[in-house]
Design an enzyme around this catalytic site. Structure first.
Site, PDB file in Angstrom:
ATOM      1  N   GLU A 295       0.867  -1.185   0.000  1.00 46.69           N
ATOM      2  CA  GLU A 295       0.000   0.000   0.000  1.00 46.69           C
ATOM      3  C   GLU A 295       0.899   1.229   0.000  1.00 46.69           C
ATOM      4  OE1 GLU A 295      -3.116  -0.145  -0.716  1.00 46.69           O
ATOM      5  OE2 GLU A 295      -2.777  -2.290  -0.814  1.00 46.69           O
ATOM      6  N   CYS A 329      -1.616   9.269   3.916  1.00 49.76           N
ATOM      7  CA  CYS A 329      -1.683   8.863   2.512  1.00 49.76           C
ATOM      8  C   CYS A 329      -3.010   9.320   1.918  1.00 49.76           C
ATOM      9  CB  CYS A 329      -1.548   7.356   2.403  1.00 49.76           C
ATOM     10  SG  CYS A 329      -2.783   6.494   3.356  1.00 49.76           S
TER      11      CYS A 329
HETATM   12  N1  LIG Z   1      -1.715   3.464   1.129  1.00 51.63           N
HETATM   13  C1  LIG Z   1      -1.690   3.410   2.445  1.00 51.63           C
HETATM   14  O1  LIG Z   1      -2.483   2.729   3.083  1.00 51.63           O
HETATM   15  C2  LIG Z   1      -0.650   4.204   3.183  1.00 51.63           C
HETATM   16  C3  LIG Z   1      -0.777   4.383   4.546  1.00 51.63           C
HETATM   17  C4  LIG Z   1       0.180   5.132   5.214  1.00 51.63           C
HETATM   18  C5  LIG Z   1       1.253   5.687   4.529  1.00 51.63           C
HETATM   19  N2  LIG Z   1       1.342   5.501   3.203  1.00 51.63           N
HETATM   20  C6  LIG Z   1       2.441   6.109   2.445  1.00 51.63           C
HETATM   21  O2  LIG Z   1       3.649   5.964   3.167  1.00 51.63           O
HETATM   22  C7  LIG Z   1       4.545   7.023   2.862  1.00 51.63           C
HETATM   23  C8  LIG Z   1       5.082   7.617   4.138  1.00 51.63           C
HETATM   24  O3  LIG Z   1       5.655   6.635   4.933  1.00 51.63           O
HETATM   25  P1  LIG Z   1       7.226   6.409   5.020  1.00 51.63           P
HETATM   26  O4  LIG Z   1       7.939   7.715   4.883  1.00 51.63           O
HETATM   27  O5  LIG Z   1       7.446   5.606   6.240  1.00 51.63           O
HETATM   28  O6  LIG Z   1       7.498   5.551   3.729  1.00 51.63           O
HETATM   29  P2  LIG Z   1       8.858   4.817   3.304  1.00 51.63           P
HETATM   30  O7  LIG Z   1       8.571   4.127   2.029  1.00 51.63           O
HETATM   31  O8  LIG Z   1      10.001   5.733   3.351  1.00 51.63           O
HETATM   32  O9  LIG Z   1       9.085   3.752   4.457  1.00 51.63           O
HETATM   33  C9  LIG Z   1       8.111   2.757   4.759  1.00 51.63           C
HETATM   34  C10 LIG Z   1       8.812   1.607   5.448  1.00 51.63           C
HETATM   35  O10 LIG Z   1       9.703   0.999   4.510  1.00 51.63           O
HETATM   36  C11 LIG Z   1      10.971   0.830   5.109  1.00 51.63           C
HETATM   37  N3  LIG Z   1      11.981   0.752   4.061  1.00 51.63           N
HETATM   38  C12 LIG Z   1      12.709   1.750   3.504  1.00 51.63           C
HETATM   39  N4  LIG Z   1      13.515   1.242   2.547  1.00 51.63           N
HETATM   40  C13 LIG Z   1      13.289  -0.092   2.480  1.00 51.63           C
HETATM   41  C14 LIG Z   1      13.791  -1.158   1.696  1.00 51.63           C
HETATM   42  N5  LIG Z   1      14.692  -0.966   0.750  1.00 51.63           N
HETATM   43  N6  LIG Z   1      13.325  -2.407   1.920  1.00 51.63           N
HETATM   44  C15 LIG Z   1      12.378  -2.627   2.844  1.00 51.63           C
HETATM   45  N7  LIG Z   1      11.862  -1.654   3.629  1.00 51.63           N
HETATM   46  C16 LIG Z   1      12.299  -0.404   3.455  1.00 51.63           C
HETATM   47  C17 LIG Z   1      11.060   2.006   6.062  1.00 51.63           C
HETATM   48  O11 LIG Z   1      12.048   1.786   7.040  1.00 51.63           O
HETATM   49  C18 LIG Z   1       9.660   2.020   6.643  1.00 51.63           C
HETATM   50  O12 LIG Z   1       9.519   1.056   7.655  1.00 51.63           O
HETATM   51  C19 LIG Z   1       3.726   8.007   2.051  1.00 51.63           C
HETATM   52  O13 LIG Z   1       4.031   7.846   0.696  1.00 51.63           O
HETATM   53  C20 LIG Z   1       2.292   7.587   2.337  1.00 51.63           C
HETATM   54  O14 LIG Z   1       1.372   7.964   1.343  1.00 51.63           O
HETATM   55  C21 LIG Z   1       0.427   4.762   2.513  1.00 51.63           C
HETATM   56  N1  LIG Z   2      -6.654   5.217   6.789  1.00 47.81           N
HETATM   57  C1  LIG Z   2      -6.262   6.592   6.961  1.00 47.81           C
HETATM   58  C2  LIG Z   2      -5.037   6.928   6.172  1.00 47.81           C
HETATM   59  C3  LIG Z   2      -3.883   5.995   6.317  1.00 47.81           C
HETATM   60  C4  LIG Z   2      -2.700   6.520   5.592  1.00 47.81           C
HETATM   61  O1  LIG Z   2      -1.944   7.360   5.956  1.00 47.81           O
HETATM   62  C5  LIG Z   2      -7.382   7.508   6.531  1.00 47.81           C
HETATM   63  O2  LIG Z   2      -8.378   7.034   6.006  1.00 47.81           O
HETATM   64  O3  LIG Z   2      -7.250   8.716   6.709  1.00 47.81           O
END
Ligand SMILES: NC(=O)c1ccc[n+]([C@@H]2O[C@H](COP(=O)([O-])OP(=O)(O)OC[C@H]3O[C@@H](n4cnc5c(N)ncnc54)[C@H](O)[C@@H]3O)[C@@H](O)[C@H]2O)c1
Ligand SMILES: N[C@@H](CCC=O)C(=O)O
Length: 523
Positions: A295, A329
């Site tokens: 995600e 997100c």
């Molecule tokens: N779609 C969703 O449900 C959802 C929910 C929350 C956040 N997000 C997204 O997450 C992002 C913000 O979170 P973030 O800054 O923690 O994201 P990120 O991608 O920088 O990190 C996410 C996780 O991945 C790990 N990671 C980094 N490099 C890696 C690698 N090479 N292999 C495996 N793991 C690795 C990080 O340590 C962390 O635990 C935003 O883009 C946001 O939109 C999406």
């Molecule tokens: N589930 C949360 C978003 C999670 C991602 O950052 C919302 O619906 O606002």
């Protein structure tokens, strides 16, 4: 563990109303308690039920007060990641045989304890993640919901043959059983440091898998508090292994490991795509296709037509853009407004934005810090780009405070193809665009590589019906903000480069952590 007598249907954990003085006071007391009793500790890895302290540490700090240490967290390297893999493989042999109902009990017990200690968990997030009271409380409530929901879901799946019998065939006894996959790597983000971490981990565990939890490096202390809670409820050693570490080192090692059966990732598009690529290549000795749940990011938006309740629309735009500093997100970082009401909506949005108070999350200000220095720099860079791409109407600068504070920023008159309309900024920056009519506004909304959340504001039923069909995103809301999905009510996940649309908090989610086995016996 005792088996459960009767389990009530799932209900969402209610949010706390911090306008009530006793609730506000209870949170203040919890923050004071966490500050005096839980901060500045050395946090170990947990591998096969053992504490392991390492020399290299993650230094977790309060992003709203850079002088405050939250904790010193031991860091896994490849050797320790391998030890964790072996512990998880060993534990899988017994955990997979534990009946689903019994596995569910661990989650239910953890949910009950977390509910009792709700403000304690929220207080730690106020300090480690920079959430204000309501945002932290919603995060904890969602974590409780995930535990309660997935426990019930596992029980439902284990009884699927009773509720959804296979087509009867004379002379045969047929059964479908959802069995676990194996060892999974759980990689959550920092922005819902409890809810998403708990949801991803508990879904995998209750389905009978064992896991390696690599928490986000900005919020490992709250993740540890959850891991400790699972131990407190008696989860057998080795089922949940806690291995903070560098994404590049530990993440890549486990992503490419031949015995990793599945990876559950939530985070940025860039990291998600890298994991997807690495995981697709079978390692020597690997005998399966790794299952990947990924995600990722969003460039979510709100469309407003000329028939809409414009006050409600403006409030929703501001709440979606600036809740938790735009670091969701689901954040509504774009607003697309038809020209006849454009000036009016923009004026309302700017007025509401300028009323937002910025400051320390522990003082419960509306807008707190962004998570770390890298985000802070990146967001300020995007604000400079925005100044070339639109008209700056609010904010636009770093804000005062001993932390990563940025003013909630509004740009208007932004073209649909502009970078601040297309790229995920993940901070308090809103881009507003004008459309000649509501269909053009929807077309602008759809013009993105993402597809996570969206909202449409209108009073016209025909338009609402069309918007429901044509706005292409995983979570589409009508006449409300585009953040704040509730477990069980709004299963959450996105289209396109927002991810695999896994629908966390939904009725299909546990299927991703199981494999269905059909057995057919001749009578
Ligand atoms: N779609 C969703 O449900 C959802 C929910 C929350 C956040 N997000 C997204 O997450 C992002 C913000 O979170 P973030 O800054 O923690 O994201 P990120 O991608 O920088 O990190 C996410 C996780 O991945 C790990 N990671 C980094 N490099 C890696 C690698 N090479 N292999 C495996 N793991 C690795 C990080 O340590 C962390 O635990 C935003 O883009 C946001 O939109 C999406
Ligand atoms: N589930 C949360 C978003 C999670 C991602 O950052 C919302 O619906 O606002």
């Amino acid at each position: 563990m005792s088996t459960m007598a009767k389990l009530e249907g799932f209900r969402n954990e209610p949010f706390t109303d911090f306008r009530q003085e006793p609730a506000r006071q209870a949170m203040e007391e919890a923050i004071a308690r966490v500050k005096s009793e839980e901060l500045r500790r050395e946090i170990p890895l947990r591998i096969g039920g053992r504490d392991i302290f390492t020399d290299t540490k993650i230094h977790s700090i309060n992003p709203g007060n850079l002088d405050e240490t939250i904790g010193w967290v031991s860091k896994a390297d490849r050797d320790l990641a391998e030890q964790a893999m072996q512990a998880a493989l060993e534990a899988f042999e017994s955990w997979k045989k534990v009946p689903p109902r019994e596995r569910a009990q661990y989650l239910l017990k953890a949910a009950a304890l977390m509910t009792e200690r709700k403000h304690e968990f929220s207080a730690l997030m106020v300090l480690e993640a920079g959430k204000n009271y309501a945002e932290a409380d919603a995060d904890t409530a969602e974590a409780i919901d995930f535990l309660n929901f997935y426990a019930r879901e596992m029980i439902r799946l284990s009884e699927i043959n009773e509720t959804m019998p296979l087509t009867p065939v004379p002379g045969e006894q047929n059964r479908l059983t959802y069995i676990p996959l194996g060892v999974g790597v759980i990689i959550p983000p920092w922005n819902f440091p409890l809810a998403i971490c708990v949801g991803m981990t508990s879904a995998a565990i209750v389905s009978g898998n064992t896991v390696l939890l690599k928490p986000a490096s900005n919020t490992p202390v709250i993740a540890y508090k959850f891991a400790a809670l699972m131990e407190e409820v008696g989860l057998p050693a080795g089922v949940l292994n806690f291995i903070p570490g560098s994404g590049g080192e530990v993440g890549d090692y486990l992503t490419t490991h031949p015995q990793t059966r599945f990876i559950s990732f939530t985070g940025s598009k860039e990291v998600g795509l890298r994991i997807s690529k690495l995981a697709a290549e079978p390692a020597p000795g690997q005998i399966w296709i790794k299952r990947l749940v990924a995600e990722m990011g969003g460039k979510d938006g709100i469309v407003v037509d000329e028939t809409a309740d414009l006050d409600a629309a403006a409030q929703a735009i501001v709440a979606s853009a600036f809740g938790y500093q735009g670091q969701k997100c689901s954040a509504g970082s774009r607003a697309l407004i038809v020209e006849s009401v454009y000036d009016e909506v923009v004026e309302k949005v700017v007025r509401l934005t300028k009323q937002l108070e910025i400051g320390l999350p522990e003082e419960n200000k509306a807008v707190g810090p962004v998570i770390d220095e890298a985000s802070f720099r990146k967001i300020l860079d995007y604000i400079e780009i925005g100044k070339q791409e639109g008209q700056l109407l609010a904010g636009g600068r770093q804000a005062e405070g001993n932390g990563y504070y940025i003013e909630p920023t509004v740009f208007a008159g932004v073209d649909g193809k502009a970078r601040i309309m297309q790229e995920e900024i993940f901070g308090p920056v809103l881009a507003i665009g004008q459309a000649k009519d509501w269909r053009e506004a929807i077309a602008m909304y759809n013009d993105t590589e993402f597809g996570l959340t969206g909202a449409f504001f209108s009073r016209e039923e025909d338009r609402i019906s069309e918007a429901l069909e044509t706005m292409h995103c995983g979570n589409l809301y009508i006449n409300r903000k585009c953040t704040g999905a509730l477990v069980g009510a709004h299963p959450f996940g996105g289209f396109n480069l927002s991810g695999t649309d896994s629908k966390a908090g939904g009725y299909d989610y546990l299927l991703l952590f199981t494999q269905a086995k059909l057995t057919s016996r001749k009578l």
